[in-house]
Motif scaffolding. Structure first.
Motif, PDB file in Angstrom:
ATOM      1  N   MET A   1      53.326  26.845  49.588  1.00  0.00           N
ATOM      2  CA  MET A   1      54.190  26.380  48.525  1.00  0.00           C
ATOM      3  C   MET A   1      53.780  26.958  47.170  1.00  0.00           C
ATOM      4  O   MET A   1      54.620  27.289  46.372  1.00  0.00           O
ATOM      5  CB  MET A   1      54.184  24.861  48.472  1.00  0.00           C
ATOM      6  N   ILE A   2      52.457  27.090  46.903  1.00  0.00           N
ATOM      7  CA  ILE A   2      52.003  27.715  45.660  1.00  0.00           C
ATOM      8  C   ILE A   2      51.255  28.984  46.027  1.00  0.00           C
ATOM      9  O   ILE A   2      50.376  28.959  46.898  1.00  0.00           O
ATOM     10  CB  ILE A   2      51.078  26.782  44.839  1.00  0.00           C
ATOM     11  N   LYS A   3      51.609  30.068  45.380  1.00  0.00           N
ATOM     12  CA  LYS A   3      50.978  31.356  45.680  1.00  0.00           C
ATOM     13  C   LYS A   3      50.527  32.015  44.385  1.00  0.00           C
ATOM     14  O   LYS A   3      51.298  32.148  43.440  1.00  0.00           O
ATOM     15  CB  LYS A   3      51.953  32.266  46.413  1.00  0.00           C
ATOM     16  N   PHE A   4      49.265  32.408  44.359  1.00  0.00           N
ATOM     17  CA  PHE A   4      48.699  33.195  43.268  1.00  0.00           C
ATOM     18  C   PHE A   4      48.526  34.609  43.804  1.00  0.00           C
ATOM     19  O   PHE A   4      47.857  34.801  44.827  1.00  0.00           O
ATOM     20  CB  PHE A   4      47.318  32.663  42.858  1.00  0.00           C
ATOM     21  N   ASP A   5      49.104  35.577  43.135  1.00  0.00           N
ATOM     22  CA  ASP A   5      48.990  36.967  43.562  1.00  0.00           C
ATOM     23  C   ASP A   5      48.404  37.794  42.429  1.00  0.00           C
ATOM     24  O   ASP A   5      49.100  38.090  41.453  1.00  0.00           O
ATOM     25  CB  ASP A   5      50.360  37.503  43.974  1.00  0.00           C
ATOM     26  N   ALA A   6      47.116  38.097  42.510  1.00  0.00           N
ATOM     27  CA  ALA A   6      46.394  38.907  41.522  1.00  0.00           C
ATOM     28  C   ALA A   6      46.548  38.354  40.102  1.00  0.00           C
ATOM     29  O   ALA A   6      46.792  39.089  39.149  1.00  0.00           O
ATOM     30  CB  ALA A   6      46.850  40.363  41.590  1.00  0.00           C
ATOM     31  N   VAL A   7      46.385  37.042  39.957  1.00  0.00           N
ATOM     32  CA  VAL A   7      46.599  36.361  38.680  1.00  0.00           C
ATOM     33  C   VAL A   7      45.342  36.418  37.803  1.00  0.00           C
ATOM     34  O   VAL A   7      44.233  36.163  38.271  1.00  0.00           O
ATOM     35  CB  VAL A   7      47.010  34.892  38.910  1.00  0.00           C
ATOM     36  N   SER A   8      45.555  36.751  36.553  1.00  0.00           N
ATOM     37  CA  SER A   8      44.476  36.752  35.564  1.00  0.00           C
ATOM     38  C   SER A   8      44.958  36.086  34.292  1.00  0.00           C
ATOM     39  O   SER A   8      46.162  36.075  33.992  1.00  0.00           O
ATOM     40  CB  SER A   8      44.037  38.178  35.231  1.00  0.00           C
ATOM     41  N   LYS A   9      44.005  35.546  33.567  1.00  0.00           N
ATOM     42  CA  LYS A   9      44.276  35.018  32.224  1.00  0.00           C
ATOM     43  C   LYS A   9      43.172  35.515  31.307  1.00  0.00           C
ATOM     44  O   LYS A   9      42.000  35.179  31.474  1.00  0.00           O
ATOM     45  CB  LYS A   9      44.317  33.485  32.211  1.00  0.00           C
ATOM     46  N   ARG A  10      43.598  36.345  30.357  1.00  0.00           N
ATOM     47  CA  ARG A  10      42.686  36.859  29.348  1.00  0.00           C
ATOM     48  C   ARG A  10      43.212  36.434  27.982  1.00  0.00           C
ATOM     49  O   ARG A  10      44.397  36.562  27.691  1.00  0.00           O
ATOM     50  CB  ARG A  10      42.612  38.382  29.424  1.00  0.00           C
ATOM     51  N   TYR A  11      42.315  35.925  27.167  1.00  0.00           N
ATOM     52  CA  TYR A  11      42.694  35.479  25.827  1.00  0.00           C
ATOM     53  C   TYR A  11      42.495  36.609  24.824  1.00  0.00           C
ATOM     54  O   TYR A  11      41.703  37.533  25.067  1.00  0.00           O
ATOM     55  CB  TYR A  11      41.884  34.233  25.448  1.00  0.00           C
ATOM     56  N   PRO A  12      43.202  36.554  23.702  1.00  0.00           N
ATOM     57  CA  PRO A  12      43.108  37.622  22.689  1.00  0.00           C
ATOM     58  C   PRO A  12      41.676  37.901  22.201  1.00  0.00           C
ATOM     59  O   PRO A  12      41.376  39.024  21.817  1.00  0.00           O
ATOM     60  CB  PRO A  12      43.983  37.113  21.541  1.00  0.00           C
ATOM     61  N   ASN A  13      40.806  36.905  22.258  1.00  0.00           N
ATOM     62  CA  ASN A  13      39.426  37.117  21.794  1.00  0.00           C
ATOM     63  C   ASN A  13      38.563  37.843  22.825  1.00  0.00           C
ATOM     64  O   ASN A  13      37.370  38.033  22.616  1.00  0.00           O
ATOM     65  CB  ASN A  13      38.778  35.789  21.405  1.00  0.00           C
TER      66      ASN A  13
END
Length: 168
Positions: A1-13
């Protein structure tokens, strides 16, 4: 039901909170993210309902890319319990619990009846519904947060340390 595919989170800093996460979470299952403080667990949860937008990759819920959904509509279909309860201080406990059902167009009577039912489910007395969040203990507030997340019987329930303040 939930799929993460090569997910990233980078902040501006330059901080990378989540780096190249790929994960399939089946419908009807329970998944627990375990890790040290600051490893990206909360950020991962917050990306599912678009409170935080991923900077790379795709997250899909029920086969639909979350970035293609209206953010408010997406959130109304996902129950979310946050670490600090997140209750509206100016609304009674009953009205806090009824928030999402009312946003979904349930009548006030039906929404408040569901809220009263959930008060009992989480172990709070009926008269707690007339009180305001500041009149409750931390554990009681957390129980109200859980009840609010369950109110519209969502197909997805995200819980970020939901029982940290709840007594046994």
């Amino acid at each position: 039901m939930i799929k993460f595919d090569a997910v990233s989170k980078r902040y501006p800093n330059g901080t990378t909170a989540v780096d190249d996460l790929s994960l399939d979470l089946p419908e009807g299952g329970v998944t627990v993210l375990v890790g040290s403080s600051g490893c990206g667990k909360t950020t991962t949860l917050r990306m599912v309902n678009r409170m935080v937008e991923p900077t790379a990759g795709t997250i899909s819920v029920g086969g639909r890319d979350i970035l293609e959904a209206d953010a408010a509509e997406l959130r109304r279909g996902i129950g979310y319990v946050i670490q600090q309860s997140g209750l509206f201080p100016h609304r009674t406990v009953l009205d806090n619990i009824a928030t999402v059902p009312l946003l979904l167009g349930w009548g006030r009577r039906k929404a408040r009846a569901r809220a009263a039912e959930l008060l009992e489910l989480v172990g709070l007395p009926a008269d707690a519904g007339k009180r305001y969040p500041h009149q409750l203990s931390g554990g009681q507030q957390q129980r109200v947060g859980v009840a609010r997340a369950l109110a519209a019987d969502p197909p997805v329930l995200l819980m970020d340390e939901p029982f940290g303040a709840v007594d046994p």
